[in-house]
Motif scaffolding. Structure first.
Motif, PDB file in Angstrom:
ATOM      1  N   ASP A 176      77.288  49.736  82.595  1.00 52.24           N
ATOM      2  CA  ASP A 176      78.201  49.382  83.685  1.00 52.24           C
ATOM      3  C   ASP A 176      77.469  48.790  84.893  1.00 52.24           C
ATOM      4  O   ASP A 176      76.337  48.327  84.770  1.00 52.24           O
ATOM      5  N   ASN A 177      78.077  48.853  86.086  1.00 55.94           N
ATOM      6  CA  ASN A 177      77.595  48.036  87.204  1.00 55.94           C
ATOM      7  C   ASN A 177      76.325  48.540  87.867  1.00 55.94           C
ATOM      8  O   ASN A 177      75.760  47.860  88.721  1.00 55.94           O
ATOM      9  N   GLY A 178      75.845  49.704  87.527  1.00 52.04           N
ATOM     10  CA  GLY A 178      74.614  50.183  88.123  1.00 52.04           C
ATOM     11  C   GLY A 178      74.780  51.540  88.764  1.00 52.04           C
ATOM     12  O   GLY A 178      74.605  52.569  88.114  1.00 52.04           O
ATOM     13  N   PHE A 179      75.156  51.577  90.037  1.00 54.95           N
ATOM     14  CA  PHE A 179      75.156  52.846  90.760  1.00 54.95           C
ATOM     15  C   PHE A 179      76.511  53.217  91.341  1.00 54.95           C
ATOM     16  O   PHE A 179      76.606  54.090  92.187  1.00 54.95           O
ATOM     17  N   GLY A 180      77.584  52.526  90.911  1.00 56.93           N
ATOM     18  CA  GLY A 180      78.923  52.992  91.242  1.00 56.93           C
ATOM     19  C   GLY A 180      79.793  52.067  92.042  1.00 56.93           C
ATOM     20  O   GLY A 180      81.015  52.170  91.974  1.00 56.93           O
ATOM     21  N   ASN A 181      79.208  51.154  92.828  1.00 54.47           N
ATOM     22  CA  ASN A 181      80.057  50.249  93.600  1.00 54.47           C
ATOM     23  C   ASN A 181      79.314  48.972  93.960  1.00 54.47           C
ATOM     24  O   ASN A 181      78.123  48.811  93.675  1.00 54.47           O
ATOM     25  N   LYS A 182      80.035  48.046  94.587  1.00 53.56           N
ATOM     26  CA  LYS A 182      79.472  46.749  94.942  1.00 53.56           C
ATOM     27  C   LYS A 182      78.305  46.874  95.923  1.00 53.56           C
ATOM     28  O   LYS A 182      77.270  46.213  95.782  1.00 53.56           O
ATOM     29  N   VAL A 183      78.480  47.728  96.923  1.00 55.64           N
ATOM     30  CA  VAL A 183      77.524  47.802  98.024  1.00 55.64           C
ATOM     31  C   VAL A 183      76.175  48.337  97.580  1.00 55.64           C
ATOM     32  O   VAL A 183      75.132  47.858  98.010  1.00 55.64           O
ATOM     33  N   ASN A 184      76.175  49.337  96.671  1.00 57.03           N
ATOM     34  CA  ASN A 184      74.896  49.973  96.330  1.00 57.03           C
ATOM     35  C   ASN A 184      74.236  49.402  95.075  1.00 57.03           C
ATOM     36  O   ASN A 184      73.197  49.909  94.648  1.00 57.03           O
ATOM     37  N   SER A 185      74.812  48.356  94.481  1.00 53.73           N
ATOM     38  CA  SER A 185      74.295  47.858  93.197  1.00 53.73           C
ATOM     39  C   SER A 185      73.890  46.379  93.179  1.00 53.73           C
ATOM     40  O   SER A 185      73.911  45.754  92.119  1.00 53.73           O
ATOM     41  N   PRO A 186      73.473  45.771  94.308  1.00 50.51           N
ATOM     42  CA  PRO A 186      73.117  44.345  94.257  1.00 50.51           C
ATOM     43  C   PRO A 186      71.800  44.066  93.543  1.00 50.51           C
ATOM     44  O   PRO A 186      71.507  42.905  93.229  1.00 50.51           O
ATOM     45  N   ASP A 187      71.001  45.127  93.286  1.00 47.18           N
ATOM     46  CA  ASP A 187      69.746  44.928  92.553  1.00 47.18           C
ATOM     47  C   ASP A 187      69.806  45.520  91.149  1.00 47.18           C
ATOM     48  O   ASP A 187      68.787  45.648  90.468  1.00 47.18           O
ATOM     49  N   ALA A 188      71.007  45.876  90.702  1.00 50.45           N
ATOM     50  CA  ALA A 188      71.208  46.400  89.345  1.00 50.45           C
ATOM     51  C   ALA A 188      71.702  45.262  88.455  1.00 50.45           C
ATOM     52  O   ALA A 188      72.811  44.752  88.648  1.00 50.45           O
ATOM     53  N   LEU A 189      70.887  44.850  87.502  1.00 54.64           N
ATOM     54  CA  LEU A 189      71.282  43.763  86.604  1.00 54.64           C
ATOM     55  C   LEU A 189      72.336  44.239  85.616  1.00 54.64           C
ATOM     56  O   LEU A 189      72.411  45.425  85.280  1.00 54.64           O
ATOM     57  N   LEU A 190      73.156  43.298  85.149  1.00 58.26           N
ATOM     58  CA  LEU A 190      74.217  43.611  84.198  1.00 58.26           C
ATOM     59  C   LEU A 190      73.772  43.197  82.797  1.00 58.26           C
ATOM     60  O   LEU A 190      73.259  42.094  82.601  1.00 58.26           O
ATOM     61  N   PHE A 191      74.003  44.094  81.831  1.00 55.84           N
ATOM     62  CA  PHE A 191      73.567  43.799  80.466  1.00 55.84           C
ATOM     63  C   PHE A 191      74.319  44.634  79.451  1.00 55.84           C
ATOM     64  O   PHE A 191      75.012  45.596  79.790  1.00 55.84           O
ATOM     65  N   ILE A 216      70.606  42.536  76.271  1.00 59.37           N
ATOM     66  CA  ILE A 216      70.973  41.159  76.588  1.00 59.37           C
ATOM     67  C   ILE A 216      71.521  41.119  78.008  1.00 59.37           C
ATOM     68  O   ILE A 216      72.506  41.790  78.330  1.00 59.37           O
ATOM     69  N   PHE A 217      70.888  40.348  78.872  1.00 56.38           N
ATOM     70  CA  PHE A 217      71.251  40.276  80.287  1.00 56.38           C
ATOM     71  C   PHE A 217      72.281  39.169  80.526  1.00 56.38           C
ATOM     72  O   PHE A 217      72.141  38.048  80.034  1.00 56.38           O
ATOM     73  N   LEU A 218      73.314  39.486  81.309  1.00 53.49           N
ATOM     74  CA  LEU A 218      74.337  38.497  81.655  1.00 53.49           C
ATOM     75  C   LEU A 218      73.808  37.553  82.731  1.00 53.49           C
ATOM     76  O   LEU A 218      73.229  37.998  83.733  1.00 53.49           O
ATOM     77  N   HIS A 219      74.021  36.251  82.530  1.00 55.12           N
ATOM     78  CA  HIS A 219      73.559  35.266  83.493  1.00 55.12           C
ATOM     79  C   HIS A 219      74.530  34.091  83.542  1.00 55.12           C
ATOM     80  O   HIS A 219      75.276  33.842  82.589  1.00 55.12           O
ATOM     81  N   ASP A 220      74.518  33.363  84.649  1.00 53.60           N
ATOM     82  CA  ASP A 220      75.517  32.322  84.898  1.00 53.60           C
ATOM     83  C   ASP A 220      74.860  31.015  85.354  1.00 53.60           C
ATOM     84  O   ASP A 220      75.111  30.529  86.456  1.00 53.60           O
ATOM     85  N   PRO A 221      74.010  30.416  84.506  1.00 59.49           N
ATOM     86  CA  PRO A 221      73.328  29.171  84.916  1.00 59.49           C
ATOM     87  C   PRO A 221      74.271  27.990  85.076  1.00 59.49           C
ATOM     88  O   PRO A 221      73.932  27.014  85.753  1.00 59.49           O
ATOM     89  N   ASP A 222      75.463  28.062  84.478  1.00 58.53           N
ATOM     90  CA  ASP A 222      76.408  26.936  84.536  1.00 58.53           C
ATOM     91  C   ASP A 222      77.449  27.090  85.642  1.00 58.53           C
ATOM     92  O   ASP A 222      78.425  26.339  85.687  1.00 58.53           O
ATOM     93  N   HIS A 223      77.263  28.095  86.497  1.00 63.92           N
ATOM     94  CA  HIS A 223      78.166  28.311  87.639  1.00 63.92           C
ATOM     95  C   HIS A 223      79.623  28.487  87.220  1.00 63.92           C
ATOM     96  O   HIS A 223      80.532  27.900  87.814  1.00 63.92           O
ATOM     97  N   LYS A 224      79.834  29.307  86.209  1.00 60.05           N
ATOM     98  CA  LYS A 224      81.199  29.572  85.744  1.00 60.05           C
ATOM     99  C   LYS A 224      81.887  30.664  86.567  1.00 60.05           C
ATOM    100  O   LYS A 224      83.124  30.719  86.614  1.00 60.05           O
ATOM    101  N   VAL A 225      81.124  31.548  87.199  1.00 59.04           N
ATOM    102  CA  VAL A 225      81.714  32.592  88.047  1.00 59.04           C
ATOM    103  C   VAL A 225      82.330  31.915  89.278  1.00 59.04           C
ATOM    104  O   VAL A 225      81.633  31.155  89.976  1.00 59.04           O
TER     105      VAL A 225
END
Length: 451
Positions: free
Chosen positions: A118-133, A152-161
């Motif tokens: 999941d997202n790392g440590f529970g919310n948006k504010v505390n997880s900006p350095d937690a990678l998604l995979f 497998i790490f999620l990444h967005d090189p094509d700017h789809k987000v």
């Protein structure tokens, strides 16, 4: 012809009667522990070589200020659960594998299981350095271990987000827990689909983690948003500016075998215009991956007695599916606190931890899915002493974790269940120790045959 009509009428009558029954009146099926394995709580992976250096240390923002001193702040379960220490400290050197939040129904070619973190440590504010995979894993019940074959790490090189991500200015554009909270996963025609809680969004990616598209949620033709949806600003009015509760997005997303439709289930009831939950039920919407659009069909899953949320959702055939249903408790009820000192007891012990079997082909006039029955994860038979930790002399075994977020059918007799250990913020198995990621193989032949 007449006998066929009679059978159909009787079947419809049984289905309608079952829809009217409360969860407490459901049939409870036995479950026997057939295997037990675990991934140790303190399991870390290195970020990709081309990830920002910021990702080398994760959890730097879980406190009131930035902290780069590795393993300097002890983790605990929080005041509501007794402030028990977990024996681990933040921030981490590397990325924690923790927080297993979904099993894909389909397996990889080598038979391994797709498992989501999941997202790392529970919310948006505390997880900006937690990678998604996500991972491919294989539990080994003979040795009680879980092998992680690949991450497998999620990444967005094509700017789809469609919004600014935390690592916006980088070439690799790896996603983090400040961008999404991934909670459910499916493999469809070689591509990965992930259900997110923040938007809530559906994320389409390659099996190598490259984002291909992001879809917003629609119910009855209208876009649903949550308080963490990008461009929702404070002050915002619950029920009007956003309808999905915080941490109430796609905790479960099932893949229907015959149609290849995704059935996306919200974790919590949505909010009405008055800002209050619309009822004791969850919304389920269907999405067509081939067309890349919502079908417009929606259903309702009524929570059982004592349940506050769901943890995962997976089909076992064309109609029937498994749903994890839980309360917000953690720990052995036999160790429930009786006074104000919670040092060696659980102030909010686990009580409701179920796997519910539902029939998606039987709904009432209001769209409620039929509940067939359930098994109780707090009352599992273990006559052969399969438990590698948490064994009881009574021959029983319990799964007393706060969040249990992974379930899938293995064969006609067995299902696989695993917990999300919320590292380093959850215990449940032993006071003073962080919960491991436990995998349990359950023999439930009668349950899987129930209709």
């Amino acid at each position: 012809m007449f006998n066929t009509l009679i059978r159909k009428a009787l079947t419809a009558g049984v289905a309608l009667a079952a829809l009217a029954l409360p969860a407490s009146a459901e049939e409870i099926y036995p479950a026997k522990l057939a295997g037990h394995a675990f991934l140790p709580a303190f399991t870390l992976v290195a970020p990709p070589a081309d990830a920002p250096r910021d990702a080398m240390i994760s959890g730097k923002f879980t406190g009131s200020t930035r902290n780069h001193e590795v393993m300097s702040v002890p983790g605990d379960v929080g005041a509501a659960y007794g402030n028990h220490p977990t024996g681990l400290a933040l921030p981490f050197l590397g990325q924690p594998v923790q927080g297993l939040s979904g099993f894909a129904m389909n397996r990889a070619e080598d038979g391994s299981i797709y498992v989501l973190t999941d997202n790392g440590f529970g919310n948006k504010v505390n997880s900006p350095d937690a990678l998604l995979f996500f991972h491919r894993m294989k539990p080994d019940f003979e040795h009680g271990t879980v092998e992680r074959l690949d991450t497998i790490f999620l990444h967005d090189p094509d700017h789809k987000v469609p919004f600014r991500i935390a690592y916006e200015g980088t070439d690799s554009r790896y996603l983090t827990g400040a961008d999404f909270d991934p909670e459910s996963i499916q493999l469809v025609d070689g591509e990965i689909w992930i259900g997110d809680e923040f938007g809530p969004f559906l994320i389409r990616a390659t099996d190598e983690g490259r984002v291909l598209a992001v879809y917003e949620t629609k119910l009855n033709g209208k876009v649903l948003k949550g308080p963490d949806t990008p461009r929702i600003t404070v002050p915002a009015t619950p029920g009007k500016d956003f309808q999905v509760q915080r941490s109430g997005g796609y905790e479960g997303m099932a893949l229907q075998p015959d149609t290849n439709l995704l059935w996306a289930m919200l974790e919590k009831p949505i909010l009405g215009e008055n800002g209050e939950p619309e009822g004791d039920f969850l919304r389920v919407m269907t999405f067509d991956p081939k067309k890349g659009e919502w079908t417009g069909a929606s259903f309702r899953f009524r929570l059982g007695e004592g349940a506050a949320a769901i943890g995962d959702f997976n089909f076992i055939d064309e109609r029937r599916a498994l749903v994890i249903e839980r309360d917000n408790g953690e720990g052995d009820p036999a160790l429930a606190c009786t006074g104000t000192d919670a040092t060696s007891c659980y102030p909010n012990p686990a009580k409701v931890k179920r796997i519910v079997l539902i029939d998606t082909g039987a709904t009432d006039d209001e769209g409620f899915l039929r509940r067939i029955g359930h098994i109780d994860l707090m009352n599992i038979d273990d006559p052969e002493a399969k438990a590698v930790i948490g064994a009881e002399e009574s021959g029983k075994f319990a799964f007393p974790f706060l969040t249990i977020e992974n379930v899938m059918k293995v064969d006609d007799r067995h299902i696989l269940v695993a917990n999300d250990n919320n590292l380093p913020f959850s215990g449940g198995r032993e006071i003073g120790k962080a919960a491991n990621n436990e995998f349990i193989l359950l023999e439930v032949a009668d349950f899987l045959a129930a209709e």
